[in-house]
Design an enzyme around this catalytic site. Structure first.
Site, PDB file in Angstrom:
ATOM      1  N   ASN A  98       0.882  -1.180   0.000  1.00 31.38           N
ATOM      2  CA  ASN A  98       0.000   0.000   0.000  1.00 31.38           C
ATOM      3  C   ASN A  98       0.915   1.224   0.000  1.00 31.38           C
ATOM      4  O   ASN A  98       1.506   1.571   1.023  1.00 31.38           O
ATOM      5  CB  ASN A  98      -0.859  -0.055   1.258  1.00 31.38           C
ATOM      6  CG  ASN A  98      -2.136   0.737   1.177  1.00 31.38           C
ATOM      7  OD1 ASN A  98      -2.817   0.890   2.176  1.00 31.38           O
ATOM      8  ND2 ASN A  98      -2.512   1.236   0.018  1.00 31.38           N
ATOM      9  N   CYS A 102      -5.572   5.251   7.667  1.00 31.89           N
ATOM     10  CA  CYS A 102      -4.945   4.164   6.924  1.00 31.89           C
ATOM     11  C   CYS A 102      -3.902   3.520   7.825  1.00 31.89           C
ATOM     12  O   CYS A 102      -2.943   4.182   8.235  1.00 31.89           O
ATOM     13  CB  CYS A 102      -4.305   4.677   5.637  1.00 31.89           C
ATOM     14  SG  CYS A 102      -3.393   3.399   4.733  1.00 31.89           S
ATOM     15  N   GLY A 103      -4.100   2.242   8.123  1.00 34.28           N
ATOM     16  CA  GLY A 103      -3.170   1.548   9.009  1.00 34.28           C
ATOM     17  C   GLY A 103      -1.796   1.391   8.410  1.00 34.28           C
ATOM     18  O   GLY A 103      -0.775   1.559   9.085  1.00 34.28           O
ATOM     19  N   ASN A 104      -1.716   1.058   7.112  1.00 33.12           N
ATOM     20  CA  ASN A 104      -0.417   0.906   6.468  1.00 33.12           C
ATOM     21  C   ASN A 104       0.337   2.225   6.423  1.00 33.12           C
ATOM     22  O   ASN A 104       1.549   2.278   6.622  1.00 33.12           O
ATOM     23  CB  ASN A 104      -0.605   0.350   5.053  1.00 33.12           C
ATOM     24  CG  ASN A 104      -1.056  -1.094   5.060  1.00 33.12           C
ATOM     25  OD1 ASN A 104      -0.618  -1.891   5.878  1.00 33.12           O
ATOM     26  ND2 ASN A 104      -1.951  -1.443   4.157  1.00 33.12           N
ATOM     27  N   ASN A 141     -13.032   4.039   9.916  1.00 36.06           N
ATOM     28  CA  ASN A 141     -13.522   4.214   8.556  1.00 36.06           C
ATOM     29  C   ASN A 141     -14.350   2.984   8.206  1.00 36.06           C
ATOM     30  O   ASN A 141     -14.237   1.937   8.832  1.00 36.06           O
ATOM     31  CB  ASN A 141     -12.377   4.452   7.562  1.00 36.06           C
ATOM     32  CG  ASN A 141     -11.370   3.317   7.542  1.00 36.06           C
ATOM     33  OD1 ASN A 141     -11.438   2.383   8.323  1.00 36.06           O
ATOM     34  ND2 ASN A 141     -10.409   3.393   6.653  1.00 36.06           N
ATOM     35  N   HIS A 156     -16.084  -0.376   6.499  1.00 36.81           N
ATOM     36  CA  HIS A 156     -15.695  -1.556   5.738  1.00 36.81           C
ATOM     37  C   HIS A 156     -16.860  -2.520   5.648  1.00 36.81           C
ATOM     38  O   HIS A 156     -17.649  -2.663   6.586  1.00 36.81           O
ATOM     39  CB  HIS A 156     -14.519  -2.278   6.403  1.00 36.81           C
ATOM     40  CG  HIS A 156     -13.262  -1.486   6.414  1.00 36.81           C
ATOM     41  ND1 HIS A 156     -12.306  -1.578   5.430  1.00 36.81           N
ATOM     42  CD2 HIS A 156     -12.798  -0.562   7.298  1.00 36.81           C
ATOM     43  CE1 HIS A 156     -11.317  -0.735   5.698  1.00 36.81           C
ATOM     44  NE2 HIS A 156     -11.592  -0.116   6.827  1.00 36.81           N
ATOM     45  N   ASN A 213     -15.350   0.833   1.950  1.00 32.99           N
ATOM     46  CA  ASN A 213     -14.267  -0.065   1.551  1.00 32.99           C
ATOM     47  C   ASN A 213     -14.804  -1.493   1.573  1.00 32.99           C
ATOM     48  O   ASN A 213     -15.591  -1.852   2.455  1.00 32.99           O
ATOM     49  CB  ASN A 213     -13.084   0.060   2.514  1.00 32.99           C
ATOM     50  CG  ASN A 213     -12.559   1.472   2.600  1.00 32.99           C
ATOM     51  OD1 ASN A 213     -11.954   1.978   1.670  1.00 32.99           O
ATOM     52  ND2 ASN A 213     -12.804   2.138   3.729  1.00 32.99           N
ATOM     53  N   GLU A 245     -10.713  -0.385  -2.299  1.00 31.62           N
ATOM     54  CA  GLU A 245     -10.784   0.777  -1.413  1.00 31.62           C
ATOM     55  C   GLU A 245     -11.567   1.905  -2.070  1.00 31.62           C
ATOM     56  O   GLU A 245     -11.355   2.233  -3.236  1.00 31.62           O
ATOM     57  CB  GLU A 245      -9.379   1.270  -1.068  1.00 31.62           C
ATOM     58  CG  GLU A 245      -8.586   0.319  -0.185  1.00 31.62           C
ATOM     59  CD  GLU A 245      -7.377   0.984   0.450  1.00 31.62           C
ATOM     60  OE1 GLU A 245      -7.560   2.000   1.149  1.00 31.62           O
ATOM     61  OE2 GLU A 245      -6.258   0.503   0.228  1.00 31.62           O
ATOM     62  N   ARG A 246     -12.458   2.505  -1.286  1.00 31.08           N
ATOM     63  CA  ARG A 246     -13.203   3.640  -1.810  1.00 31.08           C
ATOM     64  C   ARG A 246     -12.221   4.764  -2.127  1.00 31.08           C
ATOM     65  O   ARG A 246     -11.342   5.095  -1.350  1.00 31.08           O
ATOM     66  CB  ARG A 246     -14.264   4.114  -0.813  1.00 31.08           C
ATOM     67  CG  ARG A 246     -13.723   4.619   0.519  1.00 31.08           C
ATOM     68  CD  ARG A 246     -14.810   5.194   1.389  1.00 31.08           C
ATOM     69  NE  ARG A 246     -14.241   5.692   2.651  1.00 31.08           N
ATOM     70  CZ  ARG A 246     -14.913   6.339   3.582  1.00 31.08           C
ATOM     71  NH1 ARG A 246     -16.207   6.560   3.417  1.00 31.08           N
ATOM     72  NH2 ARG A 246     -14.322   6.765   4.687  1.00 31.08           N
ATOM     73  N   CYS A 284      -4.620  -3.104   2.630  1.00 30.83           N
ATOM     74  CA  CYS A 284      -5.339  -2.087   3.397  1.00 30.83           C
ATOM     75  C   CYS A 284      -5.252  -2.481   4.861  1.00 30.83           C
ATOM     76  O   CYS A 284      -5.758  -3.538   5.253  1.00 30.83           O
ATOM     77  CB  CYS A 284      -6.792  -1.993   2.943  1.00 30.83           C
ATOM     78  SG  CYS A 284      -7.792  -0.835   3.904  1.00 30.83           S
ATOM     79  N   GLY A 285      -4.620  -1.644   5.675  1.00 27.44           N
ATOM     80  CA  GLY A 285      -4.422  -1.967   7.085  1.00 27.44           C
ATOM     81  C   GLY A 285      -5.720  -2.002   7.864  1.00 27.44           C
ATOM     82  O   GLY A 285      -5.989  -2.948   8.613  1.00 27.44           O
ATOM     83  N   THR A 286      -6.547  -0.967   7.711  1.00 28.07           N
ATOM     84  CA  THR A 286      -7.833  -0.982   8.402  1.00 28.07           C
ATOM     85  C   THR A 286      -8.711  -2.106   7.868  1.00 28.07           C
ATOM     86  O   THR A 286      -9.494  -2.705   8.610  1.00 28.07           O
ATOM     87  CB  THR A 286      -8.551   0.369   8.258  1.00 28.07           C
ATOM     88  OG1 THR A 286      -8.664   0.713   6.871  1.00 28.07           O
ATOM     89  CG2 THR A 286      -7.817   1.472   9.003  1.00 28.07           C
ATOM     90  N   GLY A 287      -8.571  -2.410   6.574  1.00 23.47           N
ATOM     91  CA  GLY A 287      -9.325  -3.505   5.987  1.00 23.47           C
ATOM     92  C   GLY A 287      -8.913  -4.851   6.555  1.00 23.47           C
ATOM     93  O   GLY A 287      -9.750  -5.740   6.763  1.00 23.47           O
TER      94      GLY A 287
END
Length: 282
Positions: free
Chosen positions: A15, A75-77, A163, A165, A196, A214-215, A223-226
């Site tokens: 990412n 964004c986690g990443n 965010n 998902h 997302n 990702e949106r 995607c970290g949060t994903g």
């Protein structure tokens, strides 16, 4: 007037974003610049633009803009990359950094060896139901069934990691049409702010293979949060325990949903790709 901006391109599990110290290099129109600079072939090429600055309520602050110019909440990443950026460039000697985001303050714990940040663990906070009016009558539930088009029905879990998902589990993620289905789900009327979308498969050894739409960015390598949302969804639906290895196109993240604190912890690498300068005309 031409202004030269110094940037660093970094990636976390594939990412990749463009990172700019916005205290040194203020950017008046980050939405426009993110679109221009993110473009492959014609720009630097990335999933978006990240601005780093000092914070009045934490150690540092991040703003993140997707490749289409829309501003993301978290964004986690990218947050892991920010930890590496700040420590290795001498902005801080802290190994625990408080990072302000649009979804709250996140805690970065840096794992350092010989002054190099090998990996970062991010306290992503508590997951919650993604509050969406699924049926048009105010019904708010975490597990839902969706019909994005006539031939396919998806049963999924809506999770907020700061965010939104939507996670759906399928049998063969490698050959699945992520773009075709993700682009439809992202913009369904029940998601007025878009969402997302994660498509995940439970492997025989218990690992989770995940691909993401990702949106604002489309298909990304990770995607970290994903990954966090996927781990939470797997635990909520009894497909996995509270510790999961999430394998994405760009790399692997370790996710733990801590039962005592209810916080989700994400651990993974961060890598500098290259740095350079780019001119903008104001």
């Amino acid at each position: 007037m031409t202004k030269t901006i110094q940037f660093v391109k970094m990636q976390g599990a594939g990412n990749d974003y463009i990172y700019v110290d916005s205290d040194k290099y203020p950017i008046a129109d980050p939405e426009k610049r993110s679109i221009e600079w993110s473009a492959p072939h014609f720009g630097i090429g990335s999933d978006g633009l990240v601005l780093i600055s000092k914070s009045s309520i934490a150690d540092y602050k991040m703003r993140i803009f997707n490749a289409d110019g829309s501003e993301a909440m978290m964004c986690g990443n990218a947050s892991r990359c920010i930890g590496k950026y700040l420590y290795e460039r001498g902005y801080t000697d802290k190994k625990e950094i408080r990072l302000e985001t649009l979804s709250g303050i996140k805690i970065l714990n840096l794992h350092v060896a010989d002054k190099v940040v090998d990996s970062v663990t991010v306290d992503m906070g508590e997951p919650s139901d993604e509050l969406v009016d699924y049926d048009g009558n105010g019904k708010r539930e975490m597990i839902m069934k969706m019909l994005p088009h006539e031939k396919t029905a998806f049963v999924g879990t809506a999770v907020s990691m700061g965010n939104p998902h939507f996670v759906t589990f399928i049998n063969d993620v490698e050959h699945f049409d992520v773009a075709g289905n993700g682009s439809i789900i992202e913009k369904l009327p029940c998601f007025p702010n878009r969402i997302n979308v994660e498509f995940a498969e439970i492997k025989e050894n218990g690992d989770i293979r995940m691909r993401v739409w990702e949106r604002g960015s489309g298909i990304t390598m990770a995607c970290g949060t994903g990954a966090c949302a996927t781990a939470v969804a797997a635990a909520k639906t009894h497909k996995a325990g509270r510790k999961s290895k999430i394998i994405m196109d760009g790399g692997t993240l370790l996710i733990e949903w801590d039962e005592k604190t209810n916080h989700v912890f994400m651990t993974g690498p961060a890598t500098k790709v290259f740095e350079g300068t780019i001119d903008i005309v104001e």
